[in-house]
Design a protein around this motif. Structure first.
Motif, PDB file in Angstrom:
ATOM      1  N   LYS A 258       2.765  -0.874  -8.094  1.00 31.94           N
ATOM      2  CA  LYS A 258       2.112  -0.276  -7.036  1.00 31.94           C
ATOM      3  C   LYS A 258       0.824   0.529  -7.261  1.00 31.94           C
ATOM      4  CE  LYS A 258       6.956   1.294  -5.414  1.00 31.94           C
ATOM      5  NZ  LYS A 258       7.933   2.465  -5.083  1.00 31.94           N
ATOM      6  N   THR A 259       0.564   0.935  -8.605  1.00 36.07           N
ATOM      7  CA  THR A 259      -0.541   1.326  -8.807  1.00 36.07           C
ATOM      8  C   THR A 259      -1.712   0.382  -8.651  1.00 36.07           C
ATOM      9  OG1 THR A 259       0.290   3.095 -10.283  1.00 36.07           O
ATOM     10  CG2 THR A 259      -1.966   2.630 -10.466  1.00 36.07           C
TER      11      THR A 259
ATOM     12  N   GLN B  16      -1.499  -2.398  -6.767  1.00 29.38           N
ATOM     13  CA  GLN B  16      -1.749  -2.792  -5.439  1.00 29.38           C
ATOM     14  C   GLN B  16      -2.845  -1.660  -4.477  1.00 29.38           C
ATOM     15  OE1 GLN B  16       1.992  -3.499  -3.331  1.00 29.38           O
ATOM     16  NE2 GLN B  16       1.144  -3.179  -1.351  1.00 29.38           N
ATOM     17  N   ARG B  17      -2.403  -0.439  -4.954  1.00 31.43           N
ATOM     18  CA  ARG B  17      -3.168   0.733  -4.260  1.00 31.43           C
ATOM     19  C   ARG B  17      -4.612   0.354  -4.507  1.00 31.43           C
ATOM     20  NH1 ARG B  17      -0.837   4.470  -6.298  1.00 31.43           N
ATOM     21  NH2 ARG B  17      -2.471   5.104  -7.935  1.00 31.43           N
ATOM     22  N   LYS B  18      -5.054   0.089  -5.977  1.00 33.68           N
ATOM     23  CA  LYS B  18      -6.315   0.267  -6.244  1.00 33.68           C
ATOM     24  C   LYS B  18      -7.058  -1.103  -5.742  1.00 33.68           C
ATOM     25  CE  LYS B  18      -5.854   2.845 -10.425  1.00 33.68           C
ATOM     26  NZ  LYS B  18      -5.820   2.921 -12.143  1.00 33.68           N
TER      27      LYS B  18
ATOM     28  N   ALA C  18      -6.154  -2.847  -3.124  1.00 31.58           N
ATOM     29  CA  ALA C  18      -6.464  -2.878  -1.821  1.00 31.58           C
ATOM     30  C   ALA C  18      -7.547  -2.001  -1.494  1.00 31.58           C
ATOM     31  CB  ALA C  18      -5.265  -1.764  -1.039  1.00 31.58           C
ATOM     32  N   THR C  19      -8.055  -0.673  -2.109  1.00 31.03           N
ATOM     33  CA  THR C  19      -9.056  -0.014  -2.151  1.00 31.03           C
ATOM     34  C   THR C  19     -10.558  -0.897  -2.319  1.00 31.03           C
ATOM     35  OG1 THR C  19      -7.890   2.025  -2.434  1.00 31.03           O
ATOM     36  CG2 THR C  19     -10.315   2.041  -2.770  1.00 31.03           C
TER      37      THR C  19
ATOM     38  N   GLN D 105       1.406  -7.129   3.644  1.00 29.96           N
ATOM     39  CA  GLN D 105       0.727  -5.741   4.381  1.00 29.96           C
ATOM     40  C   GLN D 105      -0.195  -6.052   5.420  1.00 29.96           C
ATOM     41  OE1 GLN D 105      -1.797  -3.164   1.710  1.00 29.96           O
ATOM     42  NE2 GLN D 105       0.032  -1.739   2.002  1.00 29.96           N
TER      43      GLN D 105
END
Length: 341
Positions: free
Chosen positions: A284-285, A287-289, A291-292, A331
């Motif tokens: 999850k971490t 994926q967030r990074k 994506a940014t 997503q």
């Protein structure tokens, strides 16, 4: 979703040998192929106790021979260390053996310290002639229609994609001028990334190889089941950079529980800056990074460096990264569906 690829330096870990490092490289490439990664690149570095990929063309042949579909190439060949003709012959041979699977990424740096660079160069001209050397190399791959006296055999007439690699505006300008794909080394030198991408895209001139800009961005990705475990694994590459910067390069060290207890805040700040394009954590971490990073850079492709001490943990990190890639793709698909509705 944009393709994900792998960048490998064949790390020699403490207590191990180059033989095992190269075997691990092939095993990792086979694993990456099964997971659907797009390409697998090896990097040229010299006089580095922790890097086994110095003879990059040889390692590319080893990896291509042990895989079936994944593209294999250089990330990169440091062209100032070689004559363009020799590289044309080497990669012409690779393309002849593994047609349609070979990439030739070219860098301007020596991939070493200055003393080692002098030992490598001997009487060559160094980085100042890099643009001319790239053009000469391109000419060796052209069809034999000019009756030129010197030919690359094999090499002449072969379709081998050439990339320009860089960590500054120089490579961006050259890639744009020649109409070549561009890969930025943001996994260790991110400072000029955004400006270089802007320059590359704004100045790009279409070529026979490429109609529009294509930019690949490098990022360290270390994924584990938890943020804490991934951060612990990340200490191996942090130590590697700290030792190199202090002139004490060594084999990759095992992870440690608290890197801040062994190094000064000043030393750590420099490494944190160099490695800030890293996605370290649970899926999850990560994926967030990622994506940014994708949103910020609008990259056409990501190339992932996974510098992890334990080979099985490294393979598992690539597996988790594949899950992240699939989640990002889902997503994006959902977002497009909503937009179209």
């Amino acid at each position: 979703m944009i393709p994900f690829s792998i960048l490998d330096l064949s790390p020699i870990v403490a207590g191990n040998t180059a033989t095992q490092a190269l075997r691990n490289t092939l095993n990792l490439a086979q694993h990456a192929e099964q997971l659907g990664y797009n390409r697998y690149w090896l990097a040229e570095h010299h006089n580095m106790p922790g890097v086994a990929s110095a003879a990059t063309s040889v390692v590319i042949g080893y990896v291509a021979g042990g895989t079936k579909t994944i593209r294999v190439g250089s990330g990169g060949i440091m062209l100032p260390n070689h004559s363009p003709l020799v590289i044309a012959e080497q990669f012409g041979t690779l393309e002849s053996l593994y047609p349609g699977r070979i990439d030739l990424g070219l860098g301007r740096a020596p991939g070493s310290d200055q003393a080692t660079a002098r030992a490598l160069h001997r009487n060559t001209t160094g980085p100042d002639t890099f643009p001319q050397d790239v053009v000469e190399l391109q000419q060796y791959f052209q069809p034999d229609e000019t009756n030129q006296f010197i030919q690359a055999v094999p090499g002449t007439g072969l379709n081998i994609p050439i990339w320009i690699l860089g960590s500054s505006l120089f490579g961006a300008q050259l890639a744009a001028m020649l109409g070549l794909p561009y890969a930025f080394a943001s996994h260790f030198a991110p400072n000029d990334l955004m400006q270089a991408l802007a320059v590359y895209r704004a100045r790009f001139k279409p070529s026979e190889q490429l109609e529009k800009p294509y930019a690949m961005v490098a990022v360290n990705v270390i994924a584990a089941d938890t943020d804490q475990e991934a951060e612990r694994l990340f200490t191996s590459v942090q130590q590697q950079f700290l030792y190199i910067r202090s002139g004490r390069a060594r084999q990759m060290q095992p992870p440690i529980d608290d890197i801040r207890s062994n190094w000064s805040e000043y030393e750590l700040a420099g490494v944190d800056q160099a490695l800030r394009f890293s996605a370290v954590g649970s899926p999850k971490t990560v994926q967030r990074k990622l994506a940014t990073i994708i949103e910020q850079t609008q990259a056409d492709e990501l190339i992932v460096s996974a510098p992890i001490f334990d080979h099985e943990a490294r393979k598992y990190s690539l597996t988790l990264t594949t899950q992240v890639r699939n989640a990002l793709a889902a997503q994006e698909s959902d977002a497009n569906l909503i937009h179209n509705v």
